[in-house]
Design a protein around this motif. Structure first.
Motif, PDB file in Angstrom:
ATOM      1  N   HIS A  26      13.960  76.108 -19.723  1.00 43.32           N
ATOM      2  CA  HIS A  26      13.384  74.949 -19.955  1.00 43.32           C
ATOM      3  C   HIS A  26      12.042  75.189 -20.013  1.00 43.32           C
ATOM      4  O   HIS A  26      11.124  74.608 -20.666  1.00 43.32           O
ATOM      5  CB  HIS A  26      13.533  73.946 -18.746  1.00 43.32           C
ATOM      6  CG  HIS A  26      12.833  74.017 -17.420  1.00 43.32           C
ATOM      7  ND1 HIS A  26      13.662  75.135 -16.474  1.00 43.32           N
ATOM      8  CD2 HIS A  26      11.852  73.752 -16.980  1.00 43.32           C
ATOM      9  CE1 HIS A  26      13.072  75.167 -15.531  1.00 43.32           C
ATOM     10  NE2 HIS A  26      12.058  74.264 -15.564  1.00 43.32           N
ATOM     11  N   GLN A  27      11.346  76.296 -19.096  1.00 42.13           N
ATOM     12  CA  GLN A  27       9.787  76.669 -19.031  1.00 42.13           C
ATOM     13  C   GLN A  27       9.570  77.295 -20.353  1.00 42.13           C
ATOM     14  O   GLN A  27       8.424  77.320 -21.171  1.00 42.13           O
ATOM     15  CB  GLN A  27       9.554  77.617 -17.967  1.00 42.13           C
ATOM     16  CG  GLN A  27       9.592  76.887 -16.691  1.00 42.13           C
ATOM     17  CD  GLN A  27       8.296  76.332 -16.407  1.00 42.13           C
ATOM     18  OE1 GLN A  27       7.217  76.337 -17.086  1.00 42.13           O
ATOM     19  NE2 GLN A  27       8.114  75.613 -15.360  1.00 42.13           N
ATOM     20  N   LEU A  28      10.392  78.281 -20.842  1.00 45.02           N
ATOM     21  CA  LEU A  28      10.097  78.969 -22.285  1.00 45.02           C
ATOM     22  C   LEU A  28      10.165  77.994 -23.235  1.00 45.02           C
ATOM     23  O   LEU A  28       9.572  78.016 -24.332  1.00 45.02           O
ATOM     24  CB  LEU A  28      11.121  80.106 -22.332  1.00 45.02           C
ATOM     25  CG  LEU A  28      11.581  81.002 -21.393  1.00 45.02           C
ATOM     26  CD1 LEU A  28      12.653  81.780 -21.666  1.00 45.02           C
ATOM     27  CD2 LEU A  28      10.144  81.833 -21.282  1.00 45.02           C
ATOM     28  N   LEU A  29      11.051  76.881 -23.288  1.00 44.10           N
ATOM     29  CA  LEU A  29      11.069  76.031 -24.398  1.00 44.10           C
ATOM     30  C   LEU A  29       9.803  74.841 -24.570  1.00 44.10           C
ATOM     31  O   LEU A  29       9.308  75.028 -25.678  1.00 44.10           O
ATOM     32  CB  LEU A  29      12.417  75.022 -24.070  1.00 44.10           C
ATOM     33  CG  LEU A  29      13.703  75.699 -24.771  1.00 44.10           C
ATOM     34  CD1 LEU A  29      14.761  74.747 -24.434  1.00 44.10           C
ATOM     35  CD2 LEU A  29      13.625  75.923 -26.056  1.00 44.10           C
ATOM     36  N   VAL A  30       9.487  74.555 -23.338  1.00 44.03           N
ATOM     37  CA  VAL A  30       8.135  73.691 -23.309  1.00 44.03           C
ATOM     38  C   VAL A  30       6.964  74.632 -23.726  1.00 44.03           C
ATOM     39  O   VAL A  30       6.009  74.199 -24.480  1.00 44.03           O
ATOM     40  CB  VAL A  30       8.144  73.198 -22.034  1.00 44.03           C
ATOM     41  CG1 VAL A  30       6.637  72.186 -22.112  1.00 44.03           C
ATOM     42  CG2 VAL A  30       9.418  72.126 -21.676  1.00 44.03           C
TER      43      VAL A  30
END
Length: 280
Positions: A26-30
């Motif tokens: 989720h960090q990579l996506l955001v």
């Protein structure tokens, strides 16, 4: 002192790559989403400067604002990670699967961010599709056409050209990511980053993340370009070219100069110390 020694910068590169490799999906996506959107902002700003002044280099001079925001905010730019994460893998501080996971999810975030910013620009400059007379509209369409059909008309030569342009681009972009580490002050980081980013944009090289905004936005605005054209004649070869040059010309080259060479210099000294301990 504000200046950081290059050998210490290489250590920071390895640590940065290790941290990126461990980030959750989720960090990579955001972070990837925000990174692409900010580069989209920078691209339309650069195009606007060029259109208003009729001087292309002024657009290149202002474009690094997006890159600076990305680095200072700790967001993700896969092109920069192409130089950093492989070093963490080489130092056994990250795994190959973690590296590939980072690349994949950040690219997905980039595509989403580039397209969403493109949709918002479409609404902004066309009044929701009512007028296409804004000069920025035609500029984006023209760039999208050159970046795809321009290479397609040259066939295999076009693929080689776009690949080489991608290598030249990310040689500079990864240097921008690394030069952010040569200073401890915000002002020093900004100045250091600005130099290579202006260099790549001013010469029209190919950047995978910029293209994840400008080409789909050009298609949305009416460019005679298909999704297949986008990926076959630009996105795939550009991404590979960015990866190859980022790793070879920045990551591996600096690692060899300041890490491997340093280890070789230390070995004779280590032998000398051992001999001293066993001497009578």
């Amino acid at each position: 002192m504000d200046y950081v020694n290059p050998s210490d910068v290489v250590e920071s590169m390895v640590e940065a790559g290790a941290k990126k490799a461990k980030l959750p999906v989720h960090q990579l996506l955001v972070r990837g989403f925000l990174g692409a959107a900010l580069l989209g902002f920078a691209t339309t700003l650069a195009f606007t400067f060029e259109l208003q002044t009729k001087i292309g280099m002024l657009g290149a001079i202002i474009f690094p604002v997006g890159f600076v925001m990305i680095i200072l905010l700790g967001l993700e730019l896969v092109t920069g990670s192409f130089a950093l994460i492989p070093l963490a893998v080489m130092e056994k501080k990250a795994t190959v699967s973690e590296m590939l996971r980072n690349f994949f999810w950040v690219i997905i975030g980039h595509i989403i961010g580039g397209i969403i910013y493109g949709l918002m620009i479409y609404v902004s400059i066309t009044n929701f599709g009512q007028t296409f007379e804004n000069p920025l509209t035609q500029k984006i369409i023209a760039v999208a056409d050159v970046k795809t059909n321009g290479y397609a008309t040259m066939g295999a030569d076009g693929l080689l050209i776009v690949f080489i342009k991608a290598m030249l681009c990310n040689w500079m972009v990864t240097l921008g990511a690394v030069l952010a580490m040569v200073s401890k002050s915000t002002a020093g980081k900004i100045i250091a980053m600005w130099l290579p980013i202006t260099t790549f944009f001013g010469q029209g090289f190919e950047h995978a993340v910029v293209n994840m905004f400008v080409i789909p936005t050009g298609i949305l605005l009416g460019a005679d370009v298909t999704i297949i054209d986008w990926w076959l004649w630009n996105q795939i070869p550009v991404t590979i070219g960015n990866l190859v040059s980022g790793f070879l010309f920045t990551g591996l080259a600096l690692y060899f100069i300041h890490k491997i060479s340093a280890k070789k210099k230390e070995q004779p000294q280590e032998v000398h110390e051992r001999l001293k301990k066993v001497s009578f």
